[in-house]
Write an enzyme that holds these catalytic residues in place. Sequence first.
Site, PDB file in Angstrom:
ATOM      1  N   SER A  38       0.782  -1.235   0.000  1.00  0.00           N
ATOM      2  CA  SER A  38       0.000   0.000   0.000  1.00  0.00           C
ATOM      3  C   SER A  38       0.813   1.283   0.000  1.00  0.00           C
ATOM      4  O   SER A  38       0.377   2.290  -0.564  1.00  0.00           O
ATOM      5  CB  SER A  38      -0.962   0.011   1.193  1.00  0.00           C
ATOM      6  OG  SER A  38      -0.264  -0.170   2.415  1.00  0.00           O
ATOM      7  N   ASP A 236      -3.051   6.883  10.693  1.00  0.00           N
ATOM      8  CA  ASP A 236      -3.204   5.460  11.018  1.00  0.00           C
ATOM      9  C   ASP A 236      -1.897   4.818  11.465  1.00  0.00           C
ATOM     10  O   ASP A 236      -1.869   3.634  11.828  1.00  0.00           O
ATOM     11  CB  ASP A 236      -3.791   4.680   9.840  1.00  0.00           C
ATOM     12  CG  ASP A 236      -2.899   4.700   8.600  1.00  0.00           C
ATOM     13  OD1 ASP A 236      -1.772   5.255   8.662  1.00  0.00           O
ATOM     14  OD2 ASP A 236      -3.317   4.167   7.564  1.00  0.00           O
ATOM     15  N   HIS A 239       0.543   4.163   7.116  1.00  0.00           N
ATOM     16  CA  HIS A 239       0.747   4.674   5.762  1.00  0.00           C
ATOM     17  C   HIS A 239       1.395   6.052   5.773  1.00  0.00           C
ATOM     18  O   HIS A 239       1.121   6.879   6.641  1.00  0.00           O
ATOM     19  CB  HIS A 239      -0.594   4.730   5.021  1.00  0.00           C
ATOM     20  CG  HIS A 239      -1.222   3.397   4.854  1.00  0.00           C
ATOM     21  ND1 HIS A 239      -2.382   3.023   5.497  1.00  0.00           N
ATOM     22  CD2 HIS A 239      -0.825   2.320   4.127  1.00  0.00           C
ATOM     23  CE1 HIS A 239      -2.692   1.774   5.159  1.00  0.00           C
ATOM     24  NE2 HIS A 239      -1.753   1.338   4.326  1.00  0.00           N
TER      25      HIS A 239
END
Length: 272
Positions: A38, A236, A239
């Site tokens: 990601s 978060d 990321h």
Amino acid sequence: MLAYIFLILLAHPFGVIPTNTTTTTNGSKSIFILAGQSNMSGRGGVVNNNFDWYIPPECQSNSSILRLTKGLSWEVAKEPIHQDIDYYATCGIGPGVSFANSILKNDPNIGVIGLVPCAVGSTNISQWSQGSFFYNQTLNRTRAALQGGGMLRALLWYQGESDTLNLEDAELYKSRLQKFFTDVRYDLDTPSLPIIQVALTTTLGPYEEEIREAQLGIQLPNVRTVDANGLKVGPDNVHLSTSAEVQLGQMLAQAFLEFGSDPAQPHNFLKG
């Protein structure tokens, strides 16, 4: 009609159909693979699965920067460039367009840049092993990108957070990563392909240091490592933020440019 389509698919392994490049560019392209999970596909600007749609100046579209769509056609790249590849989650800003804009700024003679998005969030290194779905998808997309003319210049790789969850995965990470790099080069018939990997800065589990040690310990020719440690992380804590993704793209560009004109020479160093 269905029989005709079936014959086309048979003629192209894994269903790869030649890309139509005539509508976008007539020149050759410098092609870059973007793979991993990601933080390569991009979550910058994504909060609670919503993208804020802020596009930094470094990530603005440029007619000389193309991306290969899921349908294997070229279009002018615009963020988020992984939106139709990493469709399991909401994509945001990643390092790819920042990387390409930085390359163009520092090497205006490079011509058209073709980005091949292949990264998918939450993937473990074993899911990228030779013959796996994500591995084959990456090869197929790269081969399709090359069919219209161009040169494969580098693989950009950022992955490893998922392998911090399990001790066995962490212990096997280095050997699995080295095999992945070696297999990609072999299957794409590019034994000296420059590879720029990112040493992770965030973790999903307790084995972050084991993964970082494996990444920083890779000793393969033409593999360079940029260290994401210290880059700003989003809310978060997993990321990278938008600004960090921009910075990472510039770090990747610097590492690529430092390969110079002869990527066949072995290199391995840490960019901090």
